[in-house]
Motif scaffolding. Structure first.
Motif, mmCIF file in Angstrom:
data_model
loop_
_atom_site.group_PDB
_atom_site.id
_atom_site.type_symbol
_atom_site.label_atom_id
_atom_site.label_comp_id
_atom_site.label_asym_id
_atom_site.label_seq_id
_atom_site.Cartn_x
_atom_site.Cartn_y
_atom_site.Cartn_z
ATOM 1 N N MET A 111 0.833 -1.179 0.000
ATOM 2 C CA MET A 111 0.000 0.000 0.000
ATOM 3 C C MET A 111 0.884 1.250 0.000
ATOM 4 O O MET A 111 1.869 1.321 0.699
ATOM 5 N N HIS A 112 0.517 2.223 -0.822
ATOM 6 C CA HIS A 112 1.225 3.498 -0.860
ATOM 7 C C HIS A 112 0.837 4.327 0.356
ATOM 8 O O HIS A 112 -0.264 4.218 0.859
ATOM 9 N N VAL A 113 1.754 5.182 0.776
ATOM 10 C CA VAL A 113 1.439 6.135 1.834
ATOM 11 C C VAL A 113 0.891 7.388 1.152
ATOM 12 O O VAL A 113 1.532 7.933 0.258
ATOM 13 N N PRO A 114 -0.299 7.850 1.541
ATOM 14 C CA PRO A 114 -0.843 9.060 0.918
ATOM 15 C C PRO A 114 0.118 10.224 1.091
ATOM 16 O O PRO A 114 0.659 10.438 2.170
ATOM 17 N N GLN A 115 0.354 10.954 0.009
ATOM 18 C CA GLN A 115 1.218 12.114 0.087
ATOM 19 C C GLN A 115 0.710 13.207 -0.838
ATOM 20 O O GLN A 115 -0.098 12.948 -1.714
ATOM 21 N N TRP A 169 -5.134 8.379 -11.411
ATOM 22 C CA TRP A 169 -5.545 8.136 -10.039
ATOM 23 C C TRP A 169 -4.593 7.081 -9.492
ATOM 24 O O TRP A 169 -4.289 6.095 -10.176
ATOM 25 N N ILE A 170 -4.138 7.256 -8.279
ATOM 26 C CA ILE A 170 -3.207 6.297 -7.679
ATOM 27 C C ILE A 170 -3.961 5.377 -6.731
ATOM 28 O O ILE A 170 -4.643 5.841 -5.814
ATOM 29 N N VAL A 171 -3.837 4.074 -6.964
ATOM 30 C CA VAL A 171 -4.449 3.091 -6.081
ATOM 31 C C VAL A 171 -3.553 2.956 -4.851
ATOM 32 O O VAL A 171 -2.409 2.534 -4.955
ATOM 33 N N LEU A 172 -4.094 3.343 -3.702
ATOM 34 C CA LEU A 172 -3.359 3.261 -2.443
ATOM 35 C C LEU A 172 -3.605 1.934 -1.741
ATOM 36 O O LEU A 172 -2.790 1.499 -0.935
ATOM 37 N N GLY A 173 -4.724 1.316 -2.022
ATOM 38 C CA GLY A 173 -5.066 0.035 -1.419
ATOM 39 C C GLY A 173 -6.304 -0.520 -2.092
ATOM 40 O O GLY A 173 -7.117 0.235 -2.636
ATOM 41 N N MET A 174 -6.425 -1.843 -2.080
ATOM 42 C CA MET A 174 -7.587 -2.485 -2.694
ATOM 43 C C MET A 174 -7.758 -3.866 -2.093
ATOM 44 O O MET A 174 -6.784 -4.563 -1.841
ATOM 45 N N GLU A 175 -9.013 -4.234 -1.859
ATOM 46 C CA GLU A 175 -9.342 -5.604 -1.447
ATOM 47 C C GLU A 175 -10.708 -5.926 -1.999
ATOM 48 O O GLU A 175 -11.632 -5.124 -1.917
ATOM 49 N N VAL A 176 -10.805 -7.101 -2.574
ATOM 50 C CA VAL A 176 -12.072 -7.552 -3.130
ATOM 51 C C VAL A 176 -12.509 -8.792 -2.369
ATOM 52 O O VAL A 176 -11.815 -9.800 -2.360
ATOM 53 N N MET A 177 -13.642 -8.678 -1.698
ATOM 54 C CA MET A 177 -14.234 -9.764 -0.951
ATOM 55 C C MET A 177 -15.321 -10.400 -1.825
ATOM 56 O O MET A 177 -15.717 -9.805 -2.830
ATOM 57 N N PRO A 178 -15.826 -11.579 -1.477
ATOM 58 C CA PRO A 178 -16.847 -12.207 -2.324
ATOM 59 C C PRO A 178 -18.078 -11.337 -2.575
ATOM 60 O O PRO A 178 -18.654 -11.377 -3.654
ATOM 61 N N PHE A 188 -9.049 2.231 -2.319
ATOM 62 C CA PHE A 188 -8.572 3.459 -1.697
ATOM 63 C C PHE A 188 -7.705 4.155 -2.733
ATOM 64 O O PHE A 188 -6.678 3.615 -3.151
ATOM 65 N N VAL A 189 -8.147 5.323 -3.208
ATOM 66 C CA VAL A 189 -7.466 5.989 -4.316
ATOM 67 C C VAL A 189 -7.167 7.453 -4.003
ATOM 68 O O VAL A 189 -7.909 8.105 -3.270
ATOM 69 N N SER A 190 -6.084 7.936 -4.579
ATOM 70 C CA SER A 190 -5.732 9.348 -4.544
ATOM 71 C C SER A 190 -6.091 9.921 -5.909
ATOM 72 O O SER A 190 -5.675 9.381 -6.941
#
Length: 141
Positions: free
Chosen positions: A1-5, A52-61, A67-69
């Protein structure tokens, strides 16, 4: 995961980060295996095309988090509409079996969750703004 900046465009400096949660129509458990991987790929490609920068992502069923910047020219509702629209078209095209039964033709519910995040809390911003007024009053005296 990227750190938001902080990021920069020609006309602005910004740190706008949004956490989105999307759920499939009728909260169906659709995102397993190849469908899950394809959804993650589509989200990444859609973001990359728009800077857009993807900072985090999770796909559940039964739901997806991203999480994007994004630059300030993009409203959160537009970001959600684009992510949901592009992913629905591409997922339903590649996996036509998902169209059948309940929610036929629709991948996502019409609603979504969005929350914003940056490096500074709301309380810190409020105190900073209050302090600015105090400094202005002192300077005027």
């Amino acid at each position: 995961m990227h750190v938001p900046q902080e990021r920069t465009t020609r006309h602005s400096h910004y740190n706008l980060n949004y956490h989105f949660v999307f759920t499939p129509k009728y909260r169906r458990h659709l995102f397993h295996g190849a469908v899950r991987e394809k959804l993650m790929q589509v989200f990444r490609e859609t973001c990359l095309m728009r800077d857009w920068i993807v900072l985090g992502m999770e796909v559940m069923p039964d739901h997806a988090h991203i999480f994007v910047s994004v630059p300030p020219k993009w409203a959160p509702s537009d970001v959600a509409k684009i992510l949901k629209g592009v992913s629905a078209r591409r997922i339903l095209k590649e996996f036509p079996g998902l169209r059948g039964g309940e929610g036929s033709g629709h991948l996502w519910t019409p609603s979504f969750y969005v929350g914003s995040a940056g490096n500074i809390s709301a309380g810190v911003i409020e105190r900073y703004i209050q302090e600015q007024r105090k400094h202005q009053v002192d300077d005027d005296a």
